[in-house]
Design an enzyme around this catalytic site. Structure first.
Site, PDB file in Angstrom:
ATOM      1  N   GLY A  18       0.824  -1.205   0.000  1.00  0.00           N
ATOM      2  CA  GLY A  18       0.000   0.000   0.000  1.00  0.00           C
ATOM      3  C   GLY A  18       0.854   1.249   0.000  1.00  0.00           C
ATOM      4  N   ARG A  21       0.278   5.571  -1.755  1.00  0.00           N
ATOM      5  CA  ARG A  21      -0.444   6.746  -1.265  1.00  0.00           C
ATOM      6  C   ARG A  21      -0.675   6.608   0.234  1.00  0.00           C
ATOM      7  NH1 ARG A  21      -6.744   6.007  -3.252  1.00  0.00           N
ATOM      8  NH2 ARG A  21      -7.120   4.002  -2.241  1.00  0.00           N
ATOM      9  N   LEU A  70      -3.117  -8.321  -2.639  1.00  0.00           N
ATOM     10  CA  LEU A  70      -2.888  -9.120  -1.441  1.00  0.00           C
ATOM     11  C   LEU A  70      -4.025 -10.094  -1.144  1.00  0.00           C
ATOM     12  CD1 LEU A  70      -1.237  -6.536   0.957  1.00  0.00           C
ATOM     13  CD2 LEU A  70      -0.148  -8.453  -0.198  1.00  0.00           C
ATOM     14  N   TYR A 165     -13.931  -3.763  10.252  1.00  0.00           N
ATOM     15  CA  TYR A 165     -12.604  -3.157  10.215  1.00  0.00           C
ATOM     16  C   TYR A 165     -11.928  -3.220  11.581  1.00  0.00           C
ATOM     17  CZ  TYR A 165      -8.937   0.332   9.460  1.00  0.00           C
ATOM     18  OH  TYR A 165      -7.729   0.976   9.370  1.00  0.00           O
ATOM     19  N   THR A 168     -10.568  -6.644  12.339  1.00  0.00           N
ATOM     20  CA  THR A 168      -9.364  -7.013  11.585  1.00  0.00           C
ATOM     21  C   THR A 168      -8.126  -6.383  12.204  1.00  0.00           C
ATOM     22  OG1 THR A 168      -9.467  -5.176   9.966  1.00  0.00           O
ATOM     23  CG2 THR A 168     -10.686  -7.199   9.431  1.00  0.00           C
ATOM     24  N   LYS A 169      -8.248  -5.162  12.694  1.00  0.00           N
ATOM     25  CA  LYS A 169      -7.090  -4.489  13.277  1.00  0.00           C
ATOM     26  C   LYS A 169      -6.764  -5.032  14.665  1.00  0.00           C
ATOM     27  CE  LYS A 169      -6.128  -2.044   9.728  1.00  0.00           C
ATOM     28  NZ  LYS A 169      -4.897  -2.354   8.950  1.00  0.00           N
TER      29      LYS A 169
END
Length: 262
Positions: A18, A21, A70, A165, A168-169
Site C-alpha cells: 500500500g 499513497r 494481497l 474493520y 481485523t485491526k
C-alpha cells in the site's frame, strides 16, 4: 553506536505494501529518507510509479514499483520473487495495505466482511510468512504491521460505519505480539503502529462539506486537536525499522494525538 547512526537504514531494503499513497507513502518516504532502498506495492500501478520515481529522485536510493493484489496468494508469491530479483534481500517489511468499506451495521453484507478479513488479515499473514522465511535465512529482519486505534475500541456509526474493520485491526495487534515471540529466535523483530486519524485518501471523505459534523467531532475528540500528517508517521516508522528500537518487539505503538488516552 552514535545516536544519529541508530536511525540510519543505509544498505537495507524495505518492502512497503500500500505504498503508493496515504500512510504507506508516508512510511516509504521516511524509510527512503533514512537511506533504505524501497519497494512499494499495491493493486494499482499509477500511484506506485509516481512514488517510486519521487523517492529515487529525492533521496538517491533505489526505488521500485511492483503491483500486487494481497487478496491473491499467487500475486503475493510473485511479488516476493520479483522483490528478491530486484534487490536480493528484504530487510524490512511494512504490512500497510488494507481495506475498509462502509455500510449500516445491521445491513452489512457478509461478502464484504469476508473481503476485509481476506485483505487485512489473510493477505498480511501470507506475505509475512513468506518474507519471514527469507529473513530467517538472512539472519534477521524487521516487520512492521499497520494496525489502527480502532483495533482497541468501538466506533460510532456516523463516523465509521465499517463494523469488521475494527476486528481485523484487533487481530493484527495480537498477530504482532504472537509473531514477535515466535520469530525472536531468528532475530526477526515484529512491531506495529496503530494510527489514529491521518490525512489520507481513505479519510478524504471526511473533508467534504456534508461530513463537516463528523469532521468536527473527530478533531474535537483528539487532545492535540488535529489529524496526523506525513511527518507524524514517517519518523515513527523509521524508529521501529532502525536500530533505535533494537530492544523492542511485540509492541503496538499508538500514534493518535492522544485519542485513546481520553
Amino acid at each position: 553506536m552514535k545516536l544519529q547512526d541508530m536511525f540510519k537504514l543505509n544498505g537495507k531494503t524495505a518492502l512497503v505494501t500500500g505504498g503508493g499513497r496515504g500512510i504507506g507513502r508516508f512510511i516509504a518516504t521516511g524509510l527512503a529518507e533514512a537511506g533504505a532502498d524501497v519497494i512499494v506495492t499495491s493493486r494499482k500501478m499509477k500511484n506506485l510509479e509516481a512514488t517510486a520515481q519521487e523517492l529515487a529522485a529525492s533521496y538517491g536510493v533505489r526505488a521500485y514499483a511492483l503491483p500486487c493484489d494481497l487478496g491473491k496468494e499467487e500475486d503475493i508469491e510473485r511479488l516476493v520473487g520479483e522483490a528478491l530479483d530486484k534487490c536480493g534481500r528484504i530487510d524490512i517489511l511494512v504490512n500497510n495495505a488494507g481495506a475498509t468499506w462502509g455500510a449500516p451495521t445491521l445491513d452489512f453484507p457478509l461478502e464484504r466482511w469476508d473481503q476485509l478479513f481476506n485483505i487485512n488479515i489473510r493477505g498480511v499473514w501470507i506475505l509475512t510468512q513468506k518474507v519471514a522465511r527469507i529473513m530467517k535465512e538472512q539472519g534477521g529482519g524487521n516487520i512492521i504491521n499497520i494496525s489502527s486505534v480502532m483495533g482497541f475500541r468501538g466506533s460510532e456509526e456516523e463516523v465509521h460505519p465499517a463494523v469488521p474493520y475494527n476486528s481485523t485491526k484487533a487481530a493484527i495487534n495480537v498477530l504482532t505480539m504472537n509473531l514477535a515471540v515466535k520469530l525472536a529466535p531468528y532475530n526477526i523483530r515484529v512491531n506495529a503502529i496503530a494510527p489514529g486519524f491521518f490525512r489520507t485518501d481513505m479519510m478524504a471523505y471526511i473533508e467534504k462539506p456534508e461530513f463537516k459534523a463528523a469532521h468536527d467531532a473527530i478533531v474535537n475528540s483528539i487532545p492535540l486537536r488535529r489529524v496526523g500528517d506525513q511527518d507524524d508517521m514517517k519518523a515513527v516508522a523509521v524508529f521501529l525499522a532502525s536500530d533505535a528500537s533494537a530492544y523492542m518487539t511485540g509492541h503496538v505503538l499508538i500514534n493518535d494525538g492522544g485519542l485513546l488516552a481520553k
